[in-house]
Design a protein around this motif. Structure first.
Motif, PDB file in Angstrom:
ATOM      1  N   GLY A 194       0.838  -1.261  -0.100  1.00 42.05           N
ATOM      2  CA  GLY A 194      -0.040   0.130   0.081  1.00 42.05           C
ATOM      3  C   GLY A 194       0.829   1.183   0.084  1.00 42.05           C
ATOM      4  N   LEU A 195       1.922   1.381   0.603  1.00 42.89           N
ATOM      5  CA  LEU A 195       2.983   2.525   0.870  1.00 42.89           C
ATOM      6  C   LEU A 195       3.514   2.355  -0.709  1.00 42.89           C
ATOM      7  CD1 LEU A 195       4.302   4.422   2.769  1.00 42.89           C
ATOM      8  CD2 LEU A 195       6.252   2.713   2.754  1.00 42.89           C
ATOM      9  N   ALA A 196       4.008   1.460  -1.169  1.00 40.51           N
ATOM     10  CA  ALA A 196       4.527   1.742  -2.466  1.00 40.51           C
ATOM     11  C   ALA A 196       3.628   2.078  -3.591  1.00 40.51           C
ATOM     12  CB  ALA A 196       5.168   0.192  -2.955  1.00 40.51           C
ATOM     13  N   TYR A 197       2.247   1.695  -3.521  1.00 36.78           N
ATOM     14  CA  TYR A 197       1.190   2.175  -4.542  1.00 36.78           C
ATOM     15  C   TYR A 197       0.916   3.534  -4.208  1.00 36.78           C
ATOM     16  CZ  TYR A 197      -3.012   1.724  -7.657  1.00 36.78           C
ATOM     17  OH  TYR A 197      -3.836   1.742  -8.384  1.00 36.78           O
ATOM     18  N   ALA A 198       0.749   4.083  -3.084  1.00 31.73           N
ATOM     19  CA  ALA A 198       0.720   5.478  -2.770  1.00 31.73           C
ATOM     20  C   ALA A 198       1.794   6.283  -3.216  1.00 31.73           C
ATOM     21  CB  ALA A 198       0.338   5.532  -1.292  1.00 31.73           C
ATOM     22  N   TRP A 199       2.852   5.752  -3.097  1.00 34.46           N
ATOM     23  CA  TRP A 199       4.077   6.736  -3.693  1.00 34.46           C
ATOM     24  C   TRP A 199       4.035   6.693  -5.230  1.00 34.46           C
ATOM     25  CZ3 TRP A 199       8.673   4.557  -6.072  1.00 34.46           C
ATOM     26  CH2 TRP A 199       9.660   5.626  -6.052  1.00 34.46           C
ATOM     27  N   VAL A 200       3.737   5.792  -5.874  1.00 41.73           N
ATOM     28  CA  VAL A 200       3.766   5.591  -7.549  1.00 41.73           C
ATOM     29  C   VAL A 200       2.394   6.544  -7.763  1.00 41.73           C
ATOM     30  CG1 VAL A 200       3.332   4.574  -9.529  1.00 41.73           C
ATOM     31  CG2 VAL A 200       4.703   3.636  -7.636  1.00 41.73           C
ATOM     32  N   LEU A 201       1.467   6.365  -6.959  1.00 39.07           N
ATOM     33  CA  LEU A 201       0.252   7.311  -7.271  1.00 39.07           C
ATOM     34  C   LEU A 201       0.499   8.815  -7.110  1.00 39.07           C
ATOM     35  CD1 LEU A 201      -2.684   6.773  -7.930  1.00 39.07           C
ATOM     36  CD2 LEU A 201      -3.297   6.458  -5.405  1.00 39.07           C
ATOM     37  N   GLY A 202       1.276   9.184  -6.138  1.00 39.25           N
ATOM     38  CA  GLY A 202       1.413  10.646  -5.884  1.00 39.25           C
ATOM     39  C   GLY A 202       0.599  11.074  -4.677  1.00 39.25           C
TER      40      GLY A 202
END
Length: 512
Positions: A194-202
């Motif tokens: 979830g952290l990685a996805y949020a990082w890519v999402l911005g």
């Protein structure tokens, strides 16, 4: 009846099902159903934590990810995670593609239950993990790309992690890692993923981050206690039988959750001098997360220590997202990843072979530091590092790859953020009435007279920028006694009747 149907029935009827205790089978069926009930629990929790204008999108994402996961698990997920004929130690093969040959053989997880039941139970674990992961899209992620991401993430991240820890040929399983119910695949997988996805999402726009508060704390509480109920099936059922280890896991889950909720609430009280319900629920979930990998391995006294430590560390871990400037809106990393890490490390210290052996199956498994098995500490630590690194790197690659596909850009537009994902992605709302401010008088003037019919502004009354400006206000207008005198009793009754404002506590003398 066709000839093939006759022989098919004869083949099934001729199988030996007496090798399984019906009490064990019944218990795991019920436990699996309890785990499935965690899906609406997550939906309620996420919906309550979000703003009103994006609440339904999170409910939809959790619900739809459940359907995607069921298909993926049937299609090839179970085979990639648990096929016993794969020997590479990293991921399974397609020997059980489409649940081929998955029926009455003893399961790869325990000889107490059949393979078919085990596949169902493990599917619910995957569904919950996917649901947790959807918290990463909060208030700005598009739904279709999120579903594509879910399918690929389950295939390339969750299935390998499950194979490592639980497949009889997985490298972590062979190495002796103690991960009772999913500290690696479920908790670290969803939290770091979830952290990685949020990082890519911005990040969300800065004006959307200001004055951000949960819109419905009652839903947060309801979702938390539904999750707590389901977690008893999650952890209790991971003993794969109606035995003493299952009861021990349930007891440890209760203790860790209770102490986690109390400690988090007290830590927040020292700052705000308020008993935060969101804080209590956050601590409760942190305790349950830590209990996931450890509840079937440790003594109750260790669960108390684990619940206290986990709640305190996870509380402070909520600041990590500010340090790295990652918009982890629902604190997936602080709650699930950090909680899962602590639970796994707790096994290195507190795992007891006497508790593990209570299921009557794992009688030769060594414990941790309390059993003088000191090497378990570095085994657990190395496993944690491997799961964290693999999950983050592969999740980032999957998310970035999906984002470059035409029509599958991950994030909604700035205008979509202002309007809310519910408006631009679904066209329906969790709540028809969306308040602009907490009090009626925060968005109207005292000189306005209220007639028999009160027109209540909604977010549709304002442009996105105007609404955001209203939400950025960090103060509330104070109603003075002289202002109250300009409002008739009839006006007050009308306002209260339509649910716009409750002036009872604003009257002089009310509440001291």
């Amino acid at each position: 009846m066709t000839l093939s149907g006759f022989f098919g029935r004869s083949l099934i009827a001729g199988r030996d099902v007496s090798q399984f205790d019906r009490g064990d089978v019944s218990f795991i069926i019920v436990a699996g159903a309890m785990v499935s009930f965690m899906i609406p629990g997550l939906a309620f929790l996420y919906s309550g934590l979000a703003r009103r204008k994006s609440a339904l999108s999170l409910i939809w994402a959790v619900s739809a990810s459940n359907a995607v996961c069921i298909f993926q698990w049937y299609f090839w997920g179970y085979s990639l995670a648990f096929s016993p004929t794969a020997t590479n130690g990293f991921i399974g093969n397609l020997a059980n593609f489409g649940l081929i040959n998955v029926l009455d053989n003893p399961s790869p997880g325990s000889p107490l239950i059949p393979d078919l039941l085990y596949s169902f139970y493990q599917m619910e674990f995957a569904c919950v993990t996917a649901g947790i992961l959807m918290g990463g899209i909060a208030e700005r992620g598009r739904l279709l790309p999120a579903m594509v991401f879910t399918f690929l993430w389950l295939t390339l991240v969750y299935c390998p992690l499950a194979c490592w820890a639980w497949n009889i040929n997985g490298w972590a399983f062979k190495w002796g890692v103690l991960d009772y119910a999913g500290g690696g695949p479920v908790e670290i997988g969803s939290g770091v993923g979830g952290l990685a996805y949020a990082w890519v999402l911005g990040r969300r726009q800065e004006k959307e981050l200001l004055n951000f508060r949960p819109h419905n704390v009652s839903m947060v509480n309801l979702g938390t206690f539904i999750l707590w109920f389901g977690w008893l099936g999650f952890n209790g059922g991971s003993a794969f039988g109606a035995n003493l280890r299952a009861i021990m896991a349930i007891w440890n889950s209760m203790l860790a959750a209770a102490f986690g909720g109390i400690i988090w609430c007290l830590l927040d009280y020292r700052l705000e001098r308020k008993y935060s319900m969101v804080g209590f629920c956050s601590g409760t979930i942190a305790g349950l997360v830590a209990a996931t990998p450890a509840s079937g391995c440790i003594q109750p006294w260790a669960a108390v220590i684990m619940g206290i430590v986990t709640s305190a560390v996870c509380n402070y871990a909520t600041k990590v997202k500010f340090f790295f400037k990652i918009d982890d809106a629902l604190d997936l990393f602080a709650e699930h990843a950090v909680g899962g890490v602590i639970g796994l490390l707790a096994n290195g210290f507190f795992a007891s072979h006497t508790v593990i052996a209570l299921d009557g199956v794992n009688t030769n498994v060594k414990g941790g530091w309390v059993d003088h098995n000191y090497k378990q500490l570095y085994i657990q630590f190395a496993y944690v590092c491997a799961v964290c690194v693999y999950t983050f790197v592969v999740t980032v690659i999957i998310a970035k790859a999906i984002g470059v596909i035409p029509g599958l850009h991950l994030k909604t537009t700035p205008e979509g953020e202002n309007l809310g994902v519910d408006e631009v992605e679904i066209g329906e709302f969790a709540n028809d009435y969306i308040e602009v401010r907490r009090d009626y008088f925060d968005w109207t003037t005292f000189g306005d007279r209220v007639s028999d019919r009160v027109s209540v502004p909604t977010t549709d009354t304002f442009t996105g920028g105007e609404q955001a400006d209203l939400e950025q206000k960090d103060h509330r207008l104070h109603i003075e006694e002289s202002n109250l005198e300009t409002i008739s009793e009839k006006d007050i009754e009308v306002l209260t009747e339509v649910g716009v404002v409750d002036l009872h506590d604003s009257r002089p003398g009310a509440g001291g």
